[in-house]
Write a protein that holds these residues in place. Structure first.
Motif, PDB file in Angstrom:
ATOM      1  N   MET A 270     -14.509  20.438  31.353  1.00 15.04           N
ATOM      2  CA  MET A 270     -13.290  21.010  31.904  1.00 15.04           C
ATOM      3  C   MET A 270     -12.464  21.616  30.776  1.00 15.04           C
ATOM      4  N   VAL A 271     -12.118  22.898  30.911  1.00 13.62           N
ATOM      5  CA  VAL A 271     -11.317  23.576  29.918  1.00 13.62           C
ATOM      6  C   VAL A 271      -9.893  23.048  29.969  1.00 13.62           C
ATOM      7  N   LYS A 272      -9.337  22.768  28.795  1.00  7.33           N
ATOM      8  CA  LYS A 272      -7.969  22.280  28.712  1.00  7.33           C
ATOM      9  C   LYS A 272      -7.003  23.450  28.794  1.00  7.33           C
ATOM     10  N   ASP A 273      -5.928  23.255  29.551  1.00  8.63           N
ATOM     11  CA  ASP A 273      -4.890  24.272  29.625  1.00  8.63           C
ATOM     12  C   ASP A 273      -3.622  23.691  29.004  1.00  8.63           C
ATOM     13  N   TYR A 274      -2.932  24.499  28.199  1.00 11.83           N
ATOM     14  CA  TYR A 274      -1.756  24.018  27.491  1.00 11.83           C
ATOM     15  C   TYR A 274      -0.468  24.168  28.295  1.00 11.83           C
ATOM     16  N   GLY A 275      -0.576  24.764  29.483  1.00  8.07           N
ATOM     17  CA  GLY A 275       0.603  24.885  30.322  1.00  8.07           C
ATOM     18  C   GLY A 275       1.643  25.831  29.766  1.00  8.07           C
ATOM     19  N   GLN A 276       1.188  26.830  29.008  1.00  7.17           N
ATOM     20  CA  GLN A 276       2.119  27.808  28.447  1.00  7.17           C
ATOM     21  C   GLN A 276       1.695  29.213  28.858  1.00  7.17           C
ATOM     22  N   PHE A 277       2.674  30.029  29.203  1.00  7.13           N
ATOM     23  CA  PHE A 277       2.412  31.427  29.542  1.00  7.13           C
ATOM     24  C   PHE A 277       2.408  32.226  28.240  1.00  7.13           C
ATOM     25  N   CYS A 278       1.318  32.026  27.474  1.00  7.31           N
ATOM     26  CA  CYS A 278       1.204  32.561  26.118  1.00  7.31           C
ATOM     27  C   CYS A 278      -0.237  32.973  25.891  1.00  7.31           C
ATOM     28  N   GLY A 279      -0.439  34.175  25.362  1.00 19.11           N
ATOM     29  CA  GLY A 279      -1.800  34.659  25.144  1.00 19.11           C
ATOM     30  C   GLY A 279      -2.590  33.781  24.206  1.00 19.11           C
ATOM     31  N   LEU A 280      -1.963  33.300  23.137  1.00 17.30           N
ATOM     32  CA  LEU A 280      -2.663  32.440  22.189  1.00 17.30           C
ATOM     33  C   LEU A 280      -3.046  31.113  22.828  1.00 17.30           C
ATOM     34  N   ALA A 281      -2.164  30.585  23.658  1.00 14.64           N
ATOM     35  CA  ALA A 281      -2.480  29.338  24.356  1.00 14.64           C
ATOM     36  C   ALA A 281      -3.658  29.541  25.308  1.00 14.64           C
ATOM     37  N   LYS A 282      -3.678  30.659  26.003  1.00 11.08           N
ATOM     38  CA  LYS A 282      -4.778  30.920  26.932  1.00 11.08           C
ATOM     39  C   LYS A 282      -6.086  31.124  26.167  1.00 11.08           C
ATOM     40  N   ALA A 283      -6.023  31.837  25.031  1.00  7.89           N
ATOM     41  CA  ALA A 283      -7.233  32.028  24.223  1.00  7.89           C
ATOM     42  C   ALA A 283      -7.732  30.695  23.686  1.00  7.89           C
ATOM     43  N   SER A 284      -6.808  29.840  23.260  1.00  8.32           N
ATOM     44  CA  SER A 284      -7.199  28.540  22.725  1.00  8.32           C
ATOM     45  C   SER A 284      -7.816  27.664  23.795  1.00  8.32           C
ATOM     46  N   SER A 285      -7.360  27.791  25.035  1.00 10.61           N
ATOM     47  CA  SER A 285      -7.932  26.984  26.112  1.00 10.61           C
ATOM     48  C   SER A 285      -9.380  27.374  26.385  1.00 10.61           C
ATOM     49  N   VAL A 286      -9.731  28.625  26.075  1.00 10.80           N
ATOM     50  CA  VAL A 286     -11.109  29.089  26.278  1.00 10.80           C
ATOM     51  C   VAL A 286     -11.980  28.812  25.059  1.00 10.80           C
ATOM     52  N   LEU A 287     -11.440  29.038  23.869  1.00 15.68           N
ATOM     53  CA  LEU A 287     -12.243  29.012  22.646  1.00 15.68           C
ATOM     54  C   LEU A 287     -11.987  27.806  21.762  1.00 15.68           C
ATOM     55  N   GLY A 288     -11.029  26.969  22.111  1.00 14.37           N
ATOM     56  CA  GLY A 288     -10.633  25.886  21.227  1.00 14.37           C
ATOM     57  C   GLY A 288     -11.501  24.648  21.269  1.00 14.37           C
ATOM     58  N   GLU A 289     -12.381  24.542  22.265  1.00 18.08           N
ATOM     59  CA  GLU A 289     -13.265  23.386  22.325  1.00 18.08           C
ATOM     60  C   GLU A 289     -14.321  23.480  21.230  1.00 18.08           C
ATOM     61  N   ARG A 290     -14.757  22.312  20.756  1.00 14.39           N
ATOM     62  CA  ARG A 290     -15.758  22.293  19.684  1.00 14.39           C
ATOM     63  C   ARG A 290     -17.020  23.034  20.112  1.00 14.39           C
ATOM     64  N   TRP A 291     -17.566  23.845  19.225  1.00 14.13           N
ATOM     65  CA  TRP A 291     -18.775  24.639  19.377  1.00 14.13           C
ATOM     66  C   TRP A 291     -18.549  25.969  20.097  1.00 14.13           C
ATOM     67  N   SER A 292     -17.434  26.131  20.809  1.00 15.23           N
ATOM     68  CA  SER A 292     -17.275  27.346  21.613  1.00 15.23           C
ATOM     69  C   SER A 292     -17.295  28.601  20.764  1.00 15.23           C
ATOM     70  N   LEU A 293     -16.551  28.600  19.648  1.00  9.73           N
ATOM     71  CA  LEU A 293     -16.512  29.793  18.803  1.00  9.73           C
ATOM     72  C   LEU A 293     -17.882  30.116  18.220  1.00  9.73           C
ATOM     73  N   LEU A 294     -18.657  29.080  17.868  1.00  5.26           N
ATOM     74  CA  LEU A 294     -19.968  29.332  17.279  1.00  5.26           C
ATOM     75  C   LEU A 294     -20.949  29.861  18.326  1.00  5.26           C
ATOM     76  N   ILE A 295     -20.809  29.415  19.554  1.00  3.44           N
ATOM     77  CA  ILE A 295     -21.639  29.976  20.628  1.00  3.44           C
ATOM     78  C   ILE A 295     -21.330  31.460  20.801  1.00  3.44           C
ATOM     79  N   VAL A 296     -20.043  31.788  20.831  1.00  6.37           N
ATOM     80  CA  VAL A 296     -19.648  33.188  20.978  1.00  6.37           C
ATOM     81  C   VAL A 296     -20.093  33.991  19.763  1.00  6.37           C
ATOM     82  N   ARG A 297     -19.979  33.400  18.569  1.00  5.18           N
ATOM     83  CA  ARG A 297     -20.461  34.078  17.359  1.00  5.18           C
ATOM     84  C   ARG A 297     -21.926  34.448  17.492  1.00  5.18           C
TER      85      ARG A 297
END
Length: 223
Positions: free
Chosen positions: A1-28
């Protein structure tokens, strides 16, 4: 389950998608080339199968990754980036350059993979550093990647291409010092830290074309 930070902020939304461990390396890895699940798993040493499955599912829900049929006979399913996911490439490259600025000597447990090497070459590309088109193959440790550089653009891929290159490089961790400008091309060749198949002049062009200097934080991080 993707974590949501409850903020109407682009960085918060990006972090909720990419901030989990391994996510950035998969996308890389997918930014370098589409991959089968098996190839992704093998290219990310240490990731549990269950975690890879979960991360891919979350990235699909977020519209970053999609599944397509492999056109090769018996190829099965490939994971690839969507247009929304491909828009992350310059961000990945910038993050890669930022992180590499503190990288000097690898730790004993550190590995280099084909995809991470290809991504590193893409991140280090210096637009306008060359006035010609050159193809390179780089072997460092067990990893291999290729790059085709023009004055304005770079194309990279994991593994060895099915065509000859203008220059083939064989090196270990010392290649990082060369790309940082800490070790000259001539010194790298004369010391045996780097071996090449091609001319020293093309190797000098490679070093101009791919440059990632160390930052002031490198000394502190290496302590």
């Amino acid at each position: 389950m993707v974590k949501d930070y409850g903020q109407f902020c682009g960085l918060a939304k990006a972090s909720s998608v990419l901030g989990e461990r391994w996510s950035l390396l998969i996308v890389r890895d997918l930014s370098v080339a589409p991959c089968r699940f098996k190839d992704l798993h093998e290219g990310l040493p240490g990731i549990p199968t269950s975690v890879l499955t979960t991360r891919l599912r979350d990235l699909q829900v977020a519209g970053v990754v999609t599944r397509v049929a492999d056109e090769l006979p018996g190829g099965g399913v490939l994971y690839t980036l969507t247009p929304h996911g491909r828009a992350l490439q310059p961000i990945l490259d910038a993050l890669g350059r930022w992180g590499a600025g503190t990288m000097t000597t690898p730790q004993p447990e550190d590995v280099v993979t084909d995809a991470s090497l290809a991504a590193a070459l893409r991140a280090g590309f210096q637009q306008g550093a060359t006035d010609t088109t050159t193809s390179y193959v780089v072997h460092t440790g067990a990893a291999t990647a290729w790059a085709d550089a023009t004055p304005d653009a770079i194309t990279v891929g994991p593994g060895a291409p099915d065509r000859p290159a203008d220059l083939t490089i064989h090196s270990g961790p010392q290649l990082r010092a060369v790309l940082a400008g800490e070790l000259s091309p001539a010194a790298a060749l004369s010391s045996g830290a780097v071996r090449i198949e091609g001319s020293p002049e093309v190797f000098e062009r490679f070093v101009r074309t791919f440059h990632v200097p160390l930052t002031g934080a490198a000394e502190a991080v290496s302590r």
